[in-house]
Write a protein that holds these residues in place. Structure first.
Motif, PDB file in Angstrom:
ATOM      1  N   ARG A 203      42.857  34.825  37.345  1.00 50.17           N
ATOM      2  CA  ARG A 203      44.114  34.403  36.736  1.00 50.17           C
ATOM      3  C   ARG A 203      45.279  34.857  37.602  1.00 50.17           C
ATOM      4  O   ARG A 203      45.155  35.804  38.378  1.00 50.17           O
ATOM      5  N   PRO A 204      46.431  34.208  37.511  1.00 52.90           N
ATOM      6  CA  PRO A 204      47.589  34.591  38.328  1.00 52.90           C
ATOM      7  C   PRO A 204      47.947  36.062  38.135  1.00 52.90           C
ATOM      8  O   PRO A 204      47.891  36.594  37.023  1.00 52.90           O
ATOM      9  N   TYR A 205      48.324  36.697  39.212  1.00 51.67           N
ATOM     10  CA  TYR A 205      48.642  38.120  39.162  1.00 51.67           C
ATOM     11  C   TYR A 205      49.809  38.419  38.222  1.00 51.67           C
ATOM     12  O   TYR A 205      49.905  39.528  37.678  1.00 51.67           O
ATOM     13  N   THR A 206      50.665  37.449  38.002  1.00 49.72           N
ATOM     14  CA  THR A 206      51.809  37.655  37.107  1.00 49.72           C
ATOM     15  C   THR A 206      51.400  37.749  35.647  1.00 49.72           C
ATOM     16  O   THR A 206      52.215  38.097  34.782  1.00 49.72           O
ATOM     17  N   ASP A 207      50.137  37.439  35.336  1.00 47.99           N
ATOM     18  CA  ASP A 207      49.647  37.559  33.963  1.00 47.99           C
ATOM     19  C   ASP A 207      49.282  38.997  33.601  1.00 47.99           C
ATOM     20  O   ASP A 207      49.010  39.276  32.423  1.00 47.99           O
ATOM     21  N   TYR A 208      49.273  39.876  34.581  1.00 47.05           N
ATOM     22  CA  TYR A 208      48.717  41.204  34.356  1.00 47.05           C
ATOM     23  C   TYR A 208      49.778  42.291  34.345  1.00 47.05           C
ATOM     24  O   TYR A 208      50.855  42.160  34.916  1.00 47.05           O
ATOM     25  N   ASP A 209      49.395  43.388  33.706  1.00 45.05           N
ATOM     26  CA  ASP A 209      50.258  44.557  33.582  1.00 45.05           C
ATOM     27  C   ASP A 209      49.726  45.640  34.525  1.00 45.05           C
ATOM     28  O   ASP A 209      48.645  46.181  34.319  1.00 45.05           O
ATOM     29  N   PHE A 210      50.505  45.921  35.570  1.00 47.52           N
ATOM     30  CA  PHE A 210      50.102  46.916  36.558  1.00 47.52           C
ATOM     31  C   PHE A 210      50.817  48.254  36.350  1.00 47.52           C
ATOM     32  O   PHE A 210      50.899  49.061  37.274  1.00 47.52           O
ATOM     33  N   ARG A 211      51.342  48.473  35.154  1.00 50.09           N
ATOM     34  CA  ARG A 211      52.116  49.694  34.932  1.00 50.09           C
ATOM     35  C   ARG A 211      51.245  50.925  34.727  1.00 50.09           C
ATOM     36  O   ARG A 211      51.720  52.056  34.862  1.00 50.09           O
ATOM     37  N   GLY A 212      49.978  50.729  34.382  1.00 50.56           N
ATOM     38  CA  GLY A 212      49.069  51.861  34.224  1.00 50.56           C
ATOM     39  C   GLY A 212      48.397  52.201  35.543  1.00 50.56           C
ATOM     40  O   GLY A 212      48.701  51.616  36.584  1.00 50.56           O
ATOM     41  N   PRO A 213      47.476  53.172  35.529  1.00 53.24           N
ATOM     42  CA  PRO A 213      46.731  53.523  36.742  1.00 53.24           C
ATOM     43  C   PRO A 213      46.038  52.286  37.323  1.00 53.24           C
ATOM     44  O   PRO A 213      45.224  51.649  36.646  1.00 53.24           O
ATOM     45  N   THR A 214      46.386  51.932  38.551  1.00 53.66           N
ATOM     46  CA  THR A 214      46.017  50.626  39.107  1.00 53.66           C
ATOM     47  C   THR A 214      45.450  50.753  40.513  1.00 53.66           C
ATOM     48  O   THR A 214      45.998  51.479  41.352  1.00 53.66           O
ATOM     49  N   ALA A 215      44.372  50.020  40.773  1.00 54.87           N
ATOM     50  CA  ALA A 215      43.849  49.853  42.125  1.00 54.87           C
ATOM     51  C   ALA A 215      43.801  48.357  42.424  1.00 54.87           C
ATOM     52  O   ALA A 215      43.159  47.594  41.692  1.00 54.87           O
ATOM     53  N   LEU A 216      44.488  47.944  43.472  1.00 55.93           N
ATOM     54  CA  LEU A 216      44.492  46.548  43.922  1.00 55.93           C
ATOM     55  C   LEU A 216      43.498  46.412  45.057  1.00 55.93           C
ATOM     56  O   LEU A 216      43.641  47.064  46.097  1.00 55.93           O
ATOM     57  N   LEU A 217      42.490  45.564  44.874  1.00 58.03           N
ATOM     58  CA  LEU A 217      41.400  45.457  45.847  1.00 58.03           C
ATOM     59  C   LEU A 217      41.515  44.160  46.638  1.00 58.03           C
ATOM     60  O   LEU A 217      41.604  43.069  46.070  1.00 58.03           O
ATOM     61  N   MET A 218      41.467  44.294  47.967  1.00 57.39           N
ATOM     62  CA  MET A 218      41.609  43.167  48.877  1.00 57.39           C
ATOM     63  C   MET A 218      40.419  43.111  49.824  1.00 57.39           C
ATOM     64  O   MET A 218      39.930  44.152  50.284  1.00 57.39           O
ATOM     65  N   GLY A 219      39.986  41.891  50.154  1.00 51.30           N
ATOM     66  CA  GLY A 219      38.868  41.724  51.071  1.00 51.30           C
ATOM     67  C   GLY A 219      39.320  41.296  52.454  1.00 51.30           C
ATOM     68  O   GLY A 219      40.510  41.258  52.769  1.00 51.30           O
ATOM     69  N   THR A 220      38.339  40.952  53.298  1.00 48.43           N
ATOM     70  CA  THR A 220      38.660  40.496  54.640  1.00 48.43           C
ATOM     71  C   THR A 220      39.169  39.064  54.593  1.00 48.43           C
ATOM     72  O   THR A 220      38.889  38.307  53.652  1.00 48.43           O
TER      73      THR A 220
END
Length: 275
Positions: A203-220
């Motif tokens: 889902r679009p990233y704007t749908d989510y709440d990143f205000r809590g403890p957050t890890a953003l995971l990115m691949g190659t």
């Protein structure tokens, strides 16, 4: 004052080249190379130990040399190098005549001192030092709490990663780990994991709440995140593409997501302050 090193066969120069070219040498010696006065100044400000510095006076004017001496401490050995030799060991064009041996920090996940509400950037299997460096610049600019590299294909303190990060590899805590260790550690610390991946359930990233403890995971860029890591994450997010392409450069995508998390947190802080 000793004469400047003028032979490329000098043992110290040959060792510099080995450290540049071989990750195994960097691991074995516990050293890496920093090129550039700006990068070295940032590293020293972060407390990095610098056993030796190699300086080409023809490239670094007297004012720059005075600045360099202020950055270093008495334990650092200073070697003057001829321009011809320096150009053989410099790994970028337009060098300012400063190249240093540095002892980078060695951290594990357990060494990270996290705030109550951490923001973490995770890269899986990163192999391009330039991408790692660009993400580290984003982490520094956004004041992320750490960059975690899961199953890396390049060493964290590759000289080209240091150059691409403009020294930010030393200002942001950086850790290499494995996928199982990462997932277990995030769970233990109550950190919600968001996998950036092009999947049907994303889902679009704007749908989510990143205000809590957050890890953003990115691949190659070539392969993205592994299916195993995507499946293990709490959520799967996507940056909607409005044009012909379906993805962004990993460093650009990381910046978009990171600063959205920062924006949300700043808005929350302002709202709390206005109460």
């Amino acid at each position: 004052m000793p004469d400047a090193i003028s032979s490329p066969h000098n043992p110290r120069i040959k060792n510099l080249l080995r450290l540049q070219q071989k990750a195994s040498e960097r691991r074995e010696q516990g050293l890496t190379i920093i090129e550039g006065l700006r990068e070295l100044t940032i590293a020293r400000g972060a407390g990095v130990v610098v056993p030796a510095v190699f300086v080409c006076a023809e490239l670094l004017p007297e004012a720059g040399q005075r600045q360099l001496r202020q950055v270093l401490d008495d334990a650092t050995e200073w070697f003057d190098v001829s321009k011809a030799v320096f150009e053989k060991v410099a790994y970028r064009e337009g060098s300012d005549g400063v190249l240093a041996l540095a002892r980078p920090p060695q951290r594990r996940l357990a060494d990270l001192e996290l705030p109550q509400n951490p923001l973490l950037l995770v890269l899986e299997a990163v192999e391009k030092p330039g991408n790692l460096g660009a993400v580290l610049r984003t982490a520094d600019a956004a004041q992320a709490d750490a960059v975690i590299v899961c199953d890396p294909r390049t060493d964290l303190y590759n000289p080209n990663a240091i150059r691409a990060s403009i020294g930010c590899v030393f200002t942001v805590p950086v850790v290499a780990t494995s996928r199982p260790e990462l997932l277990s550690w995030c769970q233990q610390h109550g950190i919600r994991t968001y996998a950036a991946a092009l999947t049907p359930q994303a889902r679009p990233y704007t749908d989510y709440d990143f205000r809590g403890p957050t890890a953003l995971l990115m691949g190659t860029e070539a392969d993205g995140l592994t299916p195993e890591l995507i499946a293990a994450c709490d959520e799967t997010i996507i940056i909607p593409m409005r044009g012909y392409i379906d993805s962004l450069n990993v460093s650009t995508a990381t910046a978009v997501l990171t600063f959205e998390a920062v924006r949300q947190r700043e808005v929350a802080d302002m709202q709390r302050g206005g109460r």
